[in-house]
Design a protein around this motif. Structure first.
Motif, PDB file in Angstrom:
ATOM      1  N   PRO A   1      34.793  -2.809  59.023  1.00  0.00           N
ATOM      2  CA  PRO A   1      35.808  -1.813  59.387  1.00  0.00           C
ATOM      3  C   PRO A   1      35.239  -0.475  59.831  1.00  0.00           C
ATOM      4  CG  PRO A   1      36.486  -2.984  57.417  1.00  0.00           C
ATOM      5  CD  PRO A   1      35.073  -3.404  57.707  1.00  0.00           C
ATOM      6  N   ASP A   2      34.024  -0.110  59.379  1.00  0.00           N
ATOM      7  CA  ASP A   2      33.429   1.151  59.825  1.00  0.00           C
ATOM      8  C   ASP A   2      32.681   1.001  61.145  1.00  0.00           C
ATOM      9  OD1 ASP A   2      31.074  -0.159  59.150  1.00  0.00           O
ATOM     10  OD2 ASP A   2      30.655   1.074  57.387  1.00  0.00           O
ATOM     11  N   GLY A   3      32.625  -0.226  61.684  1.00  0.00           N
ATOM     12  CA  GLY A   3      32.010  -0.468  62.969  1.00  0.00           C
ATOM     13  C   GLY A   3      30.495  -0.411  62.993  1.00  0.00           C
ATOM     14  N   LYS A   4      29.857  -0.320  61.831  1.00  0.00           N
ATOM     15  CA  LYS A   4      28.412  -0.157  61.776  1.00  0.00           C
ATOM     16  C   LYS A   4      27.650  -1.462  61.595  1.00  0.00           C
ATOM     17  CE  LYS A   4      28.766   4.497  59.775  1.00  0.00           C
ATOM     18  NZ  LYS A   4      28.404   5.359  58.613  1.00  0.00           N
ATOM     19  N   LYS A   5      28.348  -2.512  61.154  1.00  0.00           N
ATOM     20  CA  LYS A   5      27.667  -3.746  60.793  1.00  0.00           C
ATOM     21  C   LYS A   5      28.434  -4.958  61.311  1.00  0.00           C
ATOM     22  CE  LYS A   5      28.242  -1.890  56.859  1.00  0.00           C
ATOM     23  NZ  LYS A   5      28.424  -1.564  55.432  1.00  0.00           N
ATOM     24  N   ILE A   6      27.724  -6.061  61.379  1.00  0.00           N
ATOM     25  CA  ILE A   6      28.311  -7.354  61.710  1.00  0.00           C
ATOM     26  C   ILE A   6      27.806  -8.360  60.687  1.00  0.00           C
ATOM     27  CG2 ILE A   6      28.396  -9.238  63.388  1.00  0.00           C
ATOM     28  CD1 ILE A   6      28.025  -7.132  65.591  1.00  0.00           C
ATOM     29  N   VAL A   7      28.715  -9.089  60.090  1.00  0.00           N
ATOM     30  CA  VAL A   7      28.333 -10.116  59.134  1.00  0.00           C
ATOM     31  C   VAL A   7      28.500 -11.476  59.812  1.00  0.00           C
ATOM     32  CG1 VAL A   7      30.651 -10.333  58.116  1.00  0.00           C
ATOM     33  CG2 VAL A   7      28.632 -10.919  56.752  1.00  0.00           C
ATOM     34  N   PHE A   8      27.616 -12.423  59.490  1.00  0.00           N
ATOM     35  CA  PHE A   8      27.710 -13.743  60.098  1.00  0.00           C
ATOM     36  C   PHE A   8      26.999 -14.768  59.221  1.00  0.00           C
ATOM     37  CE2 PHE A   8      23.875 -11.759  61.733  1.00  0.00           C
ATOM     38  CZ  PHE A   8      22.933 -12.767  61.748  1.00  0.00           C
ATOM     39  N   SER A   9      27.134 -16.026  59.595  1.00  0.00           N
ATOM     40  CA  SER A   9      26.469 -17.118  58.887  1.00  0.00           C
ATOM     41  C   SER A   9      25.368 -17.678  59.776  1.00  0.00           C
ATOM     42  CB  SER A   9      27.473 -18.222  58.543  1.00  0.00           C
ATOM     43  OG  SER A   9      26.818 -19.356  57.988  1.00  0.00           O
ATOM     44  N   GLY A  10      24.202 -17.948  59.187  1.00  0.00           N
ATOM     45  CA  GLY A  10      23.085 -18.495  59.954  1.00  0.00           C
ATOM     46  C   GLY A  10      22.201 -19.359  59.083  1.00  0.00           C
ATOM     47  N   LYS A  11      21.555 -20.337  59.685  1.00  0.00           N
ATOM     48  CA  LYS A  11      20.741 -21.298  58.930  1.00  0.00           C
ATOM     49  C   LYS A  11      19.287 -20.838  58.845  1.00  0.00           C
ATOM     50  CE  LYS A  11      21.603 -25.677  59.141  1.00  0.00           C
ATOM     51  NZ  LYS A  11      21.721 -27.101  59.580  1.00  0.00           N
ATOM     52  N   ILE A  12      18.746 -20.922  57.638  1.00  0.00           N
ATOM     53  CA  ILE A  12      17.337 -20.646  57.399  1.00  0.00           C
ATOM     54  C   ILE A  12      16.859 -21.556  56.269  1.00  0.00           C
ATOM     55  CG2 ILE A  12      17.773 -18.759  55.754  1.00  0.00           C
ATOM     56  CD1 ILE A  12      15.271 -17.362  56.961  1.00  0.00           C
ATOM     57  N   ASN A  13      15.689 -22.143  56.448  1.00  0.00           N
ATOM     58  CA  ASN A  13      15.139 -23.076  55.458  1.00  0.00           C
ATOM     59  C   ASN A  13      16.118 -24.211  55.138  1.00  0.00           C
ATOM     60  OD1 ASN A  13      12.772 -21.508  55.231  1.00  0.00           O
ATOM     61  ND2 ASN A  13      13.722 -20.216  53.663  1.00  0.00           N
ATOM     62  N   GLY A  14      16.849 -24.648  56.163  1.00  0.00           N
ATOM     63  CA  GLY A  14      17.732 -25.801  56.008  1.00  0.00           C
ATOM     64  C   GLY A  14      19.088 -25.503  55.404  1.00  0.00           C
ATOM     65  N   ARG A  15      19.396 -24.220  55.076  1.00  0.00           N
ATOM     66  CA  ARG A  15      20.678 -23.862  54.466  1.00  0.00           C
ATOM     67  C   ARG A  15      21.338 -22.719  55.221  1.00  0.00           C
ATOM     68  NH1 ARG A  15      22.964 -27.808  51.579  1.00  0.00           N
ATOM     69  NH2 ARG A  15      21.557 -28.651  49.983  1.00  0.00           N
ATOM     70  N   ARG A  16      22.646 -22.757  55.278  1.00  0.00           N
ATOM     71  CA  ARG A  16      23.402 -21.665  55.898  1.00  0.00           C
ATOM     72  C   ARG A  16      23.583 -20.538  54.879  1.00  0.00           C
ATOM     73  NH1 ARG A  16      25.015 -23.177  60.668  1.00  0.00           N
ATOM     74  NH2 ARG A  16      26.121 -21.206  60.891  1.00  0.00           N
ATOM     75  N   GLN A  17      23.206 -19.325  55.265  1.00  0.00           N
ATOM     76  CA  GLN A  17      23.311 -18.158  54.403  1.00  0.00           C
ATOM     77  C   GLN A  17      24.117 -17.064  55.122  1.00  0.00           C
ATOM     78  OE1 GLN A  17      22.391 -18.436  51.384  1.00  0.00           O
ATOM     79  NE2 GLN A  17      20.888 -20.084  51.403  1.00  0.00           N
ATOM     80  N   ILE A  18      24.510 -16.053  54.362  1.00  0.00           N
ATOM     81  CA  ILE A  18      25.236 -14.919  54.917  1.00  0.00           C
ATOM     82  C   ILE A  18      24.237 -13.845  55.323  1.00  0.00           C
ATOM     83  CG2 ILE A  18      27.035 -13.196  54.543  1.00  0.00           C
ATOM     84  CD1 ILE A  18      27.989 -16.117  54.568  1.00  0.00           C
ATOM     85  N   TRP A  19      24.401 -13.321  56.549  1.00  0.00           N
ATOM     86  CA  TRP A  19      23.499 -12.327  57.112  1.00  0.00           C
ATOM     87  C   TRP A  19      24.272 -11.072  57.502  1.00  0.00           C
ATOM     88  CZ3 TRP A  19      18.162 -13.282  58.045  1.00  0.00           C
ATOM     89  CH2 TRP A  19      17.742 -14.566  57.713  1.00  0.00           C
ATOM     90  N   LEU A  20      23.560  -9.950  57.472  1.00  0.00           N
ATOM     91  CA  LEU A  20      24.148  -8.664  57.854  1.00  0.00           C
ATOM     92  C   LEU A  20      23.321  -8.052  58.981  1.00  0.00           C
ATOM     93  CD1 LEU A  20      26.431  -6.674  56.978  1.00  0.00           C
ATOM     94  CD2 LEU A  20      24.685  -5.466  55.666  1.00  0.00           C
ATOM     95  N   TYR A  21      23.995  -7.702  60.064  1.00  0.00           N
ATOM     96  CA  TYR A  21      23.315  -7.094  61.210  1.00  0.00           C
ATOM     97  C   TYR A  21      23.693  -5.622  61.296  1.00  0.00           C
ATOM     98  CZ  TYR A  21      21.795  -6.264  66.040  1.00  0.00           C
ATOM     99  OH  TYR A  21      21.182  -5.778  67.167  1.00  0.00           O
ATOM    100  N   ASP A  22      22.686  -4.750  61.212  1.00  0.00           N
ATOM    101  CA  ASP A  22      22.880  -3.314  61.356  1.00  0.00           C
ATOM    102  C   ASP A  22      22.836  -2.982  62.848  1.00  0.00           C
ATOM    103  OD1 ASP A  22      22.051  -0.435  61.651  1.00  0.00           O
ATOM    104  OD2 ASP A  22      22.215  -0.510  59.472  1.00  0.00           O
TER     105      ASP A  22
END
Length: 445
Positions: free
Chosen positions: A358-379
Motif C-alpha cells: 500500500p505504500d508503493g515501496k515494495k512488491i511481494v511475490f512467490s518464487g522457487k529456490i532450492n526446490g521450494r516456493r518461498q515468499i520474496w520481497l522486492y524493494d
C-alpha cells in the motif's frame, strides 16, 4: 537475543488467559510499557475478550508479552484508587488499559500514566454472537494501537479466501471441483462463507466500499458458466453477478487501492493478456476494458496496480520462463500508449503472484529456490529482492495488509492453509487448519 528467546518461550508456555499482562512495546525513541487489566470471570465471553485483546497485540508484534503477578492486587481497587496508584510509575508503565465486563457490556478505560489522563471508550454490547464479538474486539484493539502508536492497526481487517473442501475419491477435474469464498480475520477465529454459487470460486478481491461496511462488496472468479468469469457480489447475497463484459476466460482480478480500476487476465484475443477495467460508482464497469499488455506467443498472469495507478506489475514468460515485470502505465490508461517494461531481478525462479504494498515501496511475490516456493520481497528503490520465508512448505499468493508490513499467503504442501507473515520480524501465524484447500487470500486494505 537469549533474553528475547527466553521471553518468547515464556509466552508460548503460559496460559492464554493470564491474570494480567504487561506489554513492552519498542518505538523509535523509547520502549513503551503497557499494562492490560483483564476481565476477571470465567464466562466464555470474558475468555474471548482476554484472548482477542492479547493476541491482537501479539500479531502487531511491536512488543513482548510478559506476565506480572505483582499487579494482581490492583484489580481489586476502586477505579479512583486504580488510576492513582503509584505502582504504575514504580513499574515504569506508560499506559494502562483497564477492562470491565458486566451483563455482556464491555467498558474500557485508557490511562496515560505520563500525562495523567484517562480516556473512556464508549460501552460495547457483546450480544450479537461470537463473530460480531470478535470483530468488535478487533476494533477496540485498533483504537488502542492508534492511541499508542499514532498509526492504524490491522486487527479489524478482514481476509477473503477460497476454500475447496476435500472430496474423497473425487477425480481432479472441473466437473468435480467445488469451492466457495470465505471470510476470516487476522487471528483465524472467524470462518464465514460468503458465496453460495455451488461452483468453483477463487481469487476474491475487496472493493473500495468494503471498509467499515458490514455487508461489503467483493469481486471473485467463478466457473458457474463453464468458463471462468469475474463476478461482483455482496456479503449479504447468496450469489453474485457477472461484472466484465468481455468474451473468453477472465482470471486473476486485482482491485486498485483506490477502487477505480480492476486489473485482470483475459484470453479474448486468443492468448492471456493483461487488461484494466475502469470502475464507476458501486464498483460497476465504466467504458470498455483496456488492453495493457499483449505479447506474441506469450502468457501473462497476476497483474497488480501500484497505489498511484502509474505502474502495473505482472508475470510474463516473454523470455521463455516466468519472470516479473513492472510496466509504466502512466500514459497507457489515458492515451493507450504501450507501456515500458522493467524486469525484476531475483535469485529465485518460476516467479508468480506479485503484489504492490500500500505504500508503493515494495512488491511481494512467490518464487522457487532450492526446490521450494518461498515468499520474496522486492524493494523498488534499491532494486533488490530478499527472501522472507524458508522451510519445507511451498508458499504462494502473498498479499499485503494495509500497514505494508503484514502479508497473508497460502501454503500448498503438505497442507493448503493460510498464514500471516510479519515481513519485518519474519514471524508467521497460522490462520486456518483442517482438511481442504484454503488459498488465494486477499487482505482488506
Amino acid at each position: 537475543m537469549k533474553n528475547k528467546l527466553f521471553l518468547l518461550l515464556l509466552c508460548l508456555s503460559s496460559r492464554f488467559f493470564a491474570d494480567e499482562i504487561e506489554i513492552s512495546l519498542p518505538t523509535q525513541d523509547k520502549t513503551l510499557r503497557i499494562y492490560i487489566s483483564p476481565v476477571k470471570n470465567d464466562s466464555e465471553t470474558s475468555k474471548l475478550v482476554n484472548f482477542v485483546l492479547q493476541e491482537d497485540f501479539k500479531v502487531d508484534d511491536r512488543g513482548i508479552l510478559l506476565k506480572n503477578n505483582r499487579l494482581l492486587a490492583l484489580n481489586k481497587l476502586t477505579s479512583t484508587e486504580f488510576f492513582k496508584s503509584s505502582e504504575w510509575k514504580s513499574h515504569k508503565i506508560d499506559f494502562v488499559i483497564k477492562t470491565n465486563l458486566s451483563n455482556n457490556t464491555l467498558s474500557i478505560d485508557f490511562f496515560d500514566v505520563r500525562k495523567q489522563t484517562i480516556k473512556s471508550l464508549s460501552e460495547i454490547k457483546l450480544t450479537k454472537g461470537r463473530d460480531d464479538t470478535i470483530k468488535a474486539l478487533h476494533n477496540v484493539s485498533d483504537f488502542l494501537m492508534k492511541q499508542i502508536f499514532k498509526t492504524e492497526g490491522i486487527a479489524s481487517k478482514r481476509i477473503l479466501y477460497s476454500y475447496k473442501p476435500f472430496q474423497k475419491g473425487a477425480i481432479a477435474s472441473l466437473n468435480n471441483w467445488h469451492a466457495e469464498i470465505y471470510e476470516t480475520d487476522t487471528l483465524g477465529l472467524i470462518n464465514k462463507q460468503v458465496t453460495f454459487d455451488n461452483s468453483y470460486s477463487i481469487n476474491p478481491e475487496f472493493t473500495k466500499d468494503s471498509k467499515n461496511s458490514r455487508n461489503y462488496d467483493f469481486v471473485y472468479v467463478t466457473y458457474k458458466q463453464g468458463q471462468p468469469q469475474i463476478y461482483l457480489s455482496n456479503v449479504g447475497k447468496k450469489t453474485g453477478d457477472s461484472l466484465i463484459k468481455l468474451r473468453g476466460n477472465q482470471l486473476l482480478p486485482k482491485m486498485s487501492f483506490d477502487g477505480k480500476y480492476l486489473a485482470f487476465i483475459s484470453d479474448a484475443s486468443g492468448k492471456s493478456d493483461v487488461f484494466v477495467q475502469t470502475l464507476g460508482s458501486n464498483s460497476k464497469p465504466y467504458g470498455k476494458p483496456i488492453q495493457i499488455y499483449s505479447g506474441l506467443s506469450q502468457t501473462s498472469a497476476s497483474p497488480s496496480l501500484s497505489p498511484d495507478n502509474k505502474s502495473l506489475v505482472f508475470v510474463s514468460d516473454k523470455t521463455g520462463v516466468a519472470k516479473i515485470y513492472i510496466a509504466d502505465i502512466s500514459e497507457t490508461l489515458s492515451s493507450r500508449k504501450s507501456p515500458t517494461l522493467q524486469r525484476i531481478k531475483s535469485p529465485c525462479t518460476e516467479c508468480t503472484a506479485p503484489s504492490f504494498s500500500p505504500d508503493g515501496k515494495k512488491i511481494v511475490f512467490s518464487g522457487k529456490i532450492n526446490g521450494r516456493r518461498q515468499i520474496w520481497l522486492y524493494d523498488i528503490s534499491q532494486k533488490k529482492a530478499s527472501q522472507l520465508t524458508c522451510g519445507p512448505e511451498d508458499k504462494e499468493n502473498p498479499c499485503f495488509g494495509s500497514n505494508s508490513r503484514h502479508i497473508v499467503y497460502n501454503t500448498t504442501s503438505p497442507t493448503t492453509d493460510l498464514f500471516l507473515l510479519d515481513s519485518e520480524n519474519q514471524t508467521n501465524r497460522r490462520l486456518t487448519k483442517g482438511s481442504g484447500e484454503k488459498h488465494y487470500p486477499a487482505f482488506e486494505k
